[in-house]
Scaffold this active site. Structure first.
Site, PDB file in Angstrom:
ATOM      1  N   HIS A  70       0.845  -1.207   0.000  1.00 36.59           N
ATOM      2  CA  HIS A  70       0.000   0.000   0.000  1.00 36.59           C
ATOM      3  C   HIS A  70       0.880   1.257   0.000  1.00 36.59           C
ATOM      4  O   HIS A  70       0.608   2.217  -0.721  1.00 36.59           O
ATOM      5  CB  HIS A  70      -0.873   0.046   1.265  1.00 36.59           C
ATOM      6  CG  HIS A  70      -1.913  -1.028   1.369  1.00 36.59           C
ATOM      7  ND1 HIS A  70      -2.000  -1.883   2.438  1.00 36.59           N
ATOM      8  CD2 HIS A  70      -2.941  -1.365   0.539  1.00 36.59           C
ATOM      9  CE1 HIS A  70      -3.025  -2.702   2.273  1.00 36.59           C
ATOM     10  NE2 HIS A  70      -3.605  -2.422   1.125  1.00 36.59           N
ATOM     11  N   ARG A 110      -1.953  -5.505  -8.926  1.00 37.51           N
ATOM     12  CA  ARG A 110      -0.787  -6.366  -8.731  1.00 37.51           C
ATOM     13  C   ARG A 110      -0.611  -7.382  -9.845  1.00 37.51           C
ATOM     14  O   ARG A 110       0.478  -7.678 -10.283  1.00 37.51           O
ATOM     15  CB  ARG A 110      -0.898  -7.121  -7.401  1.00 37.51           C
ATOM     16  CG  ARG A 110      -0.690  -6.260  -6.192  1.00 37.51           C
ATOM     17  CD  ARG A 110      -1.171  -6.951  -4.967  1.00 37.51           C
ATOM     18  NE  ARG A 110      -2.596  -7.227  -5.074  1.00 37.51           N
ATOM     19  CZ  ARG A 110      -3.363  -7.610  -4.061  1.00 37.51           C
ATOM     20  NH1 ARG A 110      -2.848  -7.814  -2.877  1.00 37.51           N
ATOM     21  NH2 ARG A 110      -4.653  -7.815  -4.241  1.00 37.51           N
ATOM     22  N   LYS A 114     -18.572  -6.392   7.866  1.00 38.10           N
ATOM     23  CA  LYS A 114     -17.351  -7.173   7.651  1.00 38.10           C
ATOM     24  C   LYS A 114     -16.563  -7.329   8.951  1.00 38.10           C
ATOM     25  O   LYS A 114     -16.518  -6.408   9.762  1.00 38.10           O
ATOM     26  CB  LYS A 114     -16.480  -6.447   6.606  1.00 38.10           C
ATOM     27  CG  LYS A 114     -15.505  -7.356   5.908  1.00 38.10           C
ATOM     28  CD  LYS A 114     -14.854  -6.642   4.738  1.00 38.10           C
ATOM     29  CE  LYS A 114     -13.471  -7.204   4.494  1.00 38.10           C
ATOM     30  NZ  LYS A 114     -12.746  -6.477   3.471  1.00 38.10           N
ATOM     31  N   SER A 146      -2.855  -8.049   2.254  1.00 36.82           N
ATOM     32  CA  SER A 146      -3.167  -8.017   3.695  1.00 36.82           C
ATOM     33  C   SER A 146      -3.625  -9.402   4.152  1.00 36.82           C
ATOM     34  O   SER A 146      -3.287  -9.852   5.246  1.00 36.82           O
ATOM     35  CB  SER A 146      -4.268  -7.001   3.978  1.00 36.82           C
ATOM     36  OG  SER A 146      -3.833  -5.713   3.640  1.00 36.82           O
TER      37      SER A 146
END
Ligand code: PNS
Length: 161
Positions: free
Chosen positions: A19, A92, A43, A130
């Site tokens: 990040h 990515r 969440k 993450s």
């Protein structure tokens, strides 16, 4: 209208060096990057909102061009409220493309002014996420160079390593 500011939204559960790499690249293009942390009551996060904000505020405290904020609900509503029309996201690998493409088009559909800019991270972080960071620490592995020192410490606390 040109954009001096961009929003880099995400869960940041937790912040990784991937990040940070994207933020640094974003600052080559934009005057200011607002790192906007999603608060989604549905969440389950490992780090609650306050912890995620604490990590971000600590990490970027010396850079006035990086703002840390949070939002709830639709990203486009947050963008409208902040009068910012550019979203930065990291791309990515091909596997990111489908979901990112879908989100970018949906955000444009919801708010036609919104443009999404994709930045490619350093190859060193192209496999970093993450989710994987959490899994590795949970299983007793360590990847300190992949996360800031504060995140490393907090992950060890969480998993009593
Ligand atoms: O770090 P993440 O989990 O990949 O970030 C995803 C995020 C926060 C950018 C995305 O889930 C989001 O924007 N959520 C806010 C709700 C919303 O606007 N949903 C519609 C997106 S098309």
């Amino acid at each position: 209208m040109t954009n001096k500011n961009a929003v880099y939204p995400g869960s940041y559960d937790p912040l990784t060096n991937g990040h940070i790499d994207i933020i640094e690249r974003g600052l080559r293009i934009f005057e200011k990057i607002t790192v906007a942390v999603l608060k989604n009551p549905q969440k389950k996060y490992l780090f609650d909102l306050d912890e995620r904000l604490e990590i971000l505020n600590h990490t970027f405290k010396d850079n006035p061009r990086i703002e840390v904020d949070c939002f709830e609900g639709l990203l486009v509503d947050y963008l409208n409220k902040r009068e910012i029309t550019t979203v930065v996201r990291g791309l990515r690998a091909i596997s990111d493309f489908e979901v990112e493409f879908q989100m970018a088009l949906m955000n444009r559909r919801l708010s036609p002014d919104v443009e999404t800019i994709f930045l490619v991270p350093s190859v060193n972080y192209s496999f970093l996420s993450s989710r994987l960071v959490k899994e590795i620490y949970q299983l007793g592995g360590e990847i300190r160079p992949m996360v800031p020192e504060l995140v490393d410490r907090k992950l060890k606390e969480k998993y009593r390593l």
